[in-house]
Each structure stands twice: as structure tokens, then as C-alpha cells.
Design an enzyme around this catalytic site. Structure first.
Site, PDB file in Angstrom:
ATOM      1  CB  CYS A 113       6.976 -10.805  15.196  1.00  0.00           C
ATOM      2  SG  CYS A 113       7.451 -10.474  13.495  1.00  0.00           S
ATOM      3  CG  HIS A 254       2.874 -12.669  14.979  1.00  0.00           C
ATOM      4  ND1 HIS A 254       2.831 -11.217  15.049  1.00  0.00           N
ATOM      5  CD2 HIS A 254       3.758 -13.030  14.249  1.00  0.00           C
ATOM      6  CE1 HIS A 254       3.603 -10.800  14.112  1.00  0.00           C
ATOM      7  NE2 HIS A 254       4.423 -12.044  13.513  1.00  0.00           N
ATOM      8  CG  ASN A 284       4.224 -10.101  10.278  1.00  0.00           C
ATOM      9  OD1 ASN A 284       4.012  -9.345  11.378  1.00  0.00           O
ATOM     10  ND2 ASN A 284       4.903 -10.944   9.987  1.00  0.00           N
TER      11      ASN A 284
HETATM   12  N1  COA Z   1       3.209 -14.210  -5.944  1.00  0.00           N
HETATM   13  C1  COA Z   1       3.269 -15.099  -6.645  1.00  0.00           C
HETATM   14  N2  COA Z   1       4.076 -16.025  -6.376  1.00  0.00           N
HETATM   15  C2  COA Z   1       4.841 -16.030  -5.659  1.00  0.00           C
HETATM   16  C3  COA Z   1       4.772 -14.977  -4.635  1.00  0.00           C
HETATM   17  C4  COA Z   1       4.054 -14.011  -4.648  1.00  0.00           C
HETATM   18  N3  COA Z   1       3.884 -12.867  -3.928  1.00  0.00           N
HETATM   19  N4  COA Z   1       5.935 -15.224  -3.516  1.00  0.00           N
HETATM   20  C5  COA Z   1       6.483 -16.299  -3.896  1.00  0.00           C
HETATM   21  N5  COA Z   1       6.040 -16.823  -4.997  1.00  0.00           N
HETATM   22  C6  COA Z   1       6.126 -18.245  -5.688  1.00  0.00           C
HETATM   23  C7  COA Z   1       7.641 -18.627  -5.526  1.00  0.00           C
HETATM   24  O1  COA Z   1       8.519 -17.802  -6.148  1.00  0.00           O
HETATM   25  C8  COA Z   1       7.538 -19.963  -5.683  1.00  0.00           C
HETATM   26  O2  COA Z   1       7.487 -20.148  -6.955  1.00  0.00           O
HETATM   27  P1  COA Z   1       8.478 -21.613  -7.913  1.00  0.00           P
HETATM   28  O3  COA Z   1       7.680 -22.728  -7.102  1.00  0.00           O
HETATM   29  O4  COA Z   1       8.110 -21.311  -9.211  1.00  0.00           O
HETATM   30  O5  COA Z   1       9.655 -21.399  -7.434  1.00  0.00           O
HETATM   31  C9  COA Z   1       6.104 -20.629  -5.265  1.00  0.00           C
HETATM   32  O6  COA Z   1       5.345 -19.110  -5.171  1.00  0.00           O
HETATM   33  C10 COA Z   1       6.052 -21.113  -3.961  1.00  0.00           C
HETATM   34  O7  COA Z   1       6.903 -20.390  -2.969  1.00  0.00           O
HETATM   35  P2  COA Z   1       6.868 -20.940  -1.486  1.00  0.00           P
HETATM   36  O8  COA Z   1       8.027 -19.901  -0.835  1.00  0.00           O
HETATM   37  O9  COA Z   1       7.264 -22.179  -1.379  1.00  0.00           O
HETATM   38  O10 COA Z   1       5.427 -20.461  -1.174  1.00  0.00           O
HETATM   39  P3  COA Z   1       4.835 -20.779   0.140  1.00  0.00           P
HETATM   40  O11 COA Z   1       3.620 -21.538   0.114  1.00  0.00           O
HETATM   41  O12 COA Z   1       5.694 -21.307   1.183  1.00  0.00           O
HETATM   42  O13 COA Z   1       4.353 -18.978   0.514  1.00  0.00           O
HETATM   43  C11 COA Z   1       5.083 -17.440   2.118  1.00  0.00           C
HETATM   44  C12 COA Z   1       5.340 -18.153   0.636  1.00  0.00           C
HETATM   45  C13 COA Z   1       6.087 -16.307   2.315  1.00  0.00           C
HETATM   46  C14 COA Z   1       3.586 -16.886   1.884  1.00  0.00           C
HETATM   47  C15 COA Z   1       4.967 -18.310   3.245  1.00  0.00           C
HETATM   48  O14 COA Z   1       6.293 -19.271   3.069  1.00  0.00           O
HETATM   49  C16 COA Z   1       4.957 -17.695   4.506  1.00  0.00           C
HETATM   50  O15 COA Z   1       3.857 -17.127   4.868  1.00  0.00           O
HETATM   51  N6  COA Z   1       5.846 -18.075   5.341  1.00  0.00           N
HETATM   52  C17 COA Z   1       6.010 -17.345   6.576  1.00  0.00           C
HETATM   53  C18 COA Z   1       6.219 -15.869   6.705  1.00  0.00           C
HETATM   54  C19 COA Z   1       6.129 -15.416   7.984  1.00  0.00           C
HETATM   55  O16 COA Z   1       4.971 -15.456   8.404  1.00  0.00           O
HETATM   56  N7  COA Z   1       7.093 -14.752   8.303  1.00  0.00           N
HETATM   57  C20 COA Z   1       7.171 -13.818   9.405  1.00  0.00           C
HETATM   58  C21 COA Z   1       7.119 -14.633  10.739  1.00  0.00           C
HETATM   59  S1  COA Z   1       7.166 -13.617  11.979  1.00  0.00           S
END
Ligand code: COA
Length: 330
Positions: A113, A254, A284
């Protein structure tokens, strides 16, 4: 001689994939996606549309807006994590061909990215050294080709699209790229990775069966490092250049997750009206995210010649980069 960002262009594919669409094939909801990411929809390229096709359309727009002859372009760089072909030819070569640029140096860079801001750093060096005069930068992605649409933790985040810019030599400091900071730390490489189809896990049936060709991400850990790094990036580049947040006309972070953008924006006191948000409509788009956001700000009339842009990005590797750029376009 200074390097100036003279023009911007972008291309977004027609097909829209909404959060509601995801509800039909994975266990998720529009409410969860909006609350955790701020994303409402993203664009998806057509099956027969490759990264270079989108990159070429964005490039044509940027060339047109710069008002230069494409034959005067002496370097083409493309940042992408979803090249048309894994090894060769580079997507930059294919874009050059589609746009009709002959005999210019052309190559891809791999910085996930952060790719577009990494390219700004190189373009600045090439121009200030006198080696090149007009450079085409393209950030283009067909990330839908790398996404596992059964993995709800990643598939909802990404979209396709392309952005491009022309960087030209100028004597006017008021339209120059002022500074670019770019860094990396490979110790985080496993947190955001496409493990397969490279030399480590070649594109063989057993690796494809294990889905190693798709993006894998430890979302929560990436999130924390992203907020910390993006904030530090901005503090550092402003301090190095004796500037304050108030001196910045437009903050273009970003577009990965609205919560990440909001955390950084609040820590640094950038008002919403000075910040660009495109994540809700595009998700993204990795290396295309920053130029697509600059383009939208430009088309909305929010970017005028001489405005000071602050760009801030973070991605797999990990890589990160920030830039202070005075807009040189009309
Ligand atoms: N819909 C519903 N539930 C979801 C889900 C979805 N699309 N994706 C994950 N979950 C669930 C998980 O399975 C987890 O369930 P559990 O508690 O039963 O295990 C729960 O939601 C929490 O998961 P977690 O990964 O801790 O959620 P989060 O609040 O961190 O949100 C992201 C997940 C991916 C949205 C977040 O971590 C994120 O945006 N991270 C950065 C990603 C990014 O920007 N990457 C690129 C960088 S350039």
C-alpha cells in the site's frame, strides 16, 4: 530543479460490490462492516480487465491533464501488489504499451500500500538529479484476484482501481514535492502476506489447494501497528520540515479503514474538512489508494495549485511512508 506533481488521474471499474452483497455468501453484515471499517462498497474489475488496463486508463487521464506530449515521458513506474504477470513483463511495460509510450525506462515497484509514496520519493530523486524530466507514476490494483472470498476477515476490505500522476521538473519551489519519508521493517512480514505463487511456495497444485495464493492478514495486529506508525510518520515529517498540522491544506491518508484514519486524524488535530475520505466507496485499493484519493479531492475542487498536501501510508512488508507535496496542477 524541483520535482512537481503536475497532474492526477484515476480509473474505477463499473461493478460495485456492496456490504449487502457479502451477506449473501459469507457470515457478515452491513452493520458489522461499516462499524469496524467504514467501508460501504468497493469496485471490482471485470474478469477480462487486468491491472494494466485500469492503470493505462488512469495514466491517460493524468497525461491529458498535465498537457504534455506522451513522447516526453522518460520514465514509467508502476506500484502494484497485483501485477498482470507474476514475474515479467512488468505492469509498467504493459501500461507504457497501452498508452503508447515508447523508449522510456519502465519498471514496477513492490511496496504494497505504500507503493505510490515510495515512487514519489524515487521520482523526486530522479528529477532533482537531472536524470529524468517527466515521470509517469501509476498505482494500480486488481486485488480481487488475490482475495479469498470465503475469508470474511479480509475479503470485505479490498477493492480494485487505479490512480496515476505526472511528475515533472520545475524551477518553482511553490509547486514542488517538499519531502518524502519512506521506511520498512521486514520483521512484520508474516502479519500481512500473500504466501504463495512466489519462489517460496511456487504456484503448484498443492499450494493452490492450500489457498496460499491469497492475502492472509492478522487484522488486529496490523491495525495497532498501522495507527502507531501512521501517526509517528506525520509527526516526524512535519517536525523535520518545521511545519505544524495547521500549515497543511489537505491531509490524504491511506484509505484502509475509517477507524485507522480517524485515530490518526484525531491525534494530529486535522479537521474533517481538511481530510480526504474515500474508503466508504472504494475500500482499500492498496497502491492505488493515495492517487485515487488525490484524484477525488481534485475533481471535487478541493485541491488548488500550491496547496500543501500531506500524504501518509502504510502497508505489507511492513512499509510506510509520508510526503509533503505542493500541488503543481491547474
Ligand atoms: N463480519 C463479521 N464478523 C467478522 C468479520 C466480518 N467480515 N471479520 C471478522 N469477524 C469476526 C472475527 O471472526 C471475530 O470473531 P470471534 O470474536 O468470534 O473470533 C470478531 O469479528 C473480531 O475479530 P477481530 O479481527 O478482532 O476484529 P477487528 O475489530 O480487529 O476488525 C478488521 C477486523 C480486519 C476490520 C480490523 O482488524 C482491521 O481493519 N485491521 C486492519 C486491516 C488493514 O487495514 N489492513 C491493511 C493495512 S494496509
Amino acid at each position: 530543479m524541483y520535482a512537481s506533481l503536475k497532474s492526477i488521474g484515476s480509473y474505477v471499474p463499473e461493478k460495485i460490490l456492496t456490504n449487502k452483497d457479502f451477506e449473501k455468501f459469507i457470515d457478515t453484515s452491513d452493520e458489522w462492516i461499516v462499524q469496524r471499517t467504514g467501508i460501504k462498497e468497493r469496485r471490482i474489475a471485470a474478469d477480462d480487465q487486468a491491472t494494466s488496463d485500469m492503470g493505462a486508463l488512469a495514466a491517460q487521464k493524468a497525461i491529458e491533464r498535465a498537457g504534455i506530449d506522451k513522447n516526453d515521458i522518460d520514465l514509467v513506474m508502476c506500484a502494484t501488489l497485483s501485477p498482470d504477470h507474476l514475474c515479467m513483463p512488468s505492469t509498467a511495460c504493459l501500461i507504457s504499451d497501452k498508452v503508447g509510450i515508447r523508449n522510456a525506462m519502465a519498471f514496477d515497484i513492490s511496496a504494497a500500500c505504500s507503493g505510490f509514496v515510495y515512487m514519489l520519493s524515487m521520482a523526486k530523486a530522479f528529477i532533482e538529479s537531472g536524470a529524468k524530466k517527466n515521470i509517469l507514476l501509476v498505482g494500480a490494483e486488481k486485488i480481487s484476484s488475490l482475495v479469498d472470498y470465503t475469508d470474511r476477515g479480509t475479503c470485505i476490505l479490498f477493492g480494485d482501481g487505479a490512480g496515476a500522476a505526472i511528475i515533472s521538473a520545475t524551477e518553482d519551489k511553490n509547486e514542488a514535492i517538499i519531502d518524502v519519508h519512506a521506511s520498512a521493517d521486514g520483521k512484520y512480514s508474516d502479519l500481512l502476506i500473500t504466501p504463495g505463487c512466489g519462489s517460496k511456495y511456487p504456484c503448484r497444485a498443492e499450494n493452490v489447494k492450500d489457498k496460499l495464493q491469497y492475502i492472509k492478514m492478522a487484522g488486529n495486529e496490523v491495525f495497532k501497528v498501522a495507527v502507531r506508525t501512521l501517526t509517528k510518520d506525520v509527526v516526524d515529517i512535519l517536525k523535520t520540515n518545521n511545519l505544524k498540522s495547521e500549515d497543511v491544506d489537505i491531509f490524504i491518508p491511506h484509505q484502509a479503514n475509517l477507524r485507522i484514519i480517524e485515530a490518526v486524524r484525531n491525534k494530529l488535530n486535522f479537521p474533517t474538512e481538511k481530510t480526504v475520505f474515500t474508503v466508504a466507496k472504494y475500500g482499500n485499493t492498496s497502491a492505488a489508494s493515495i492517487p485515487m484519493a488525490i484524484n477525488d479531492a481534485y475533481e471535487e475542487g478541493r485541491l488548488k495549485k500550491g496547496d500543501l498536501m500531506l500524504l501518509d501510508t502504510f502497508g505489507g512488508g511492513f512499509t510506510w511512508a509520508s510526503a509533503l507535496v505542493k500541488f503543481g496542477g491547474n
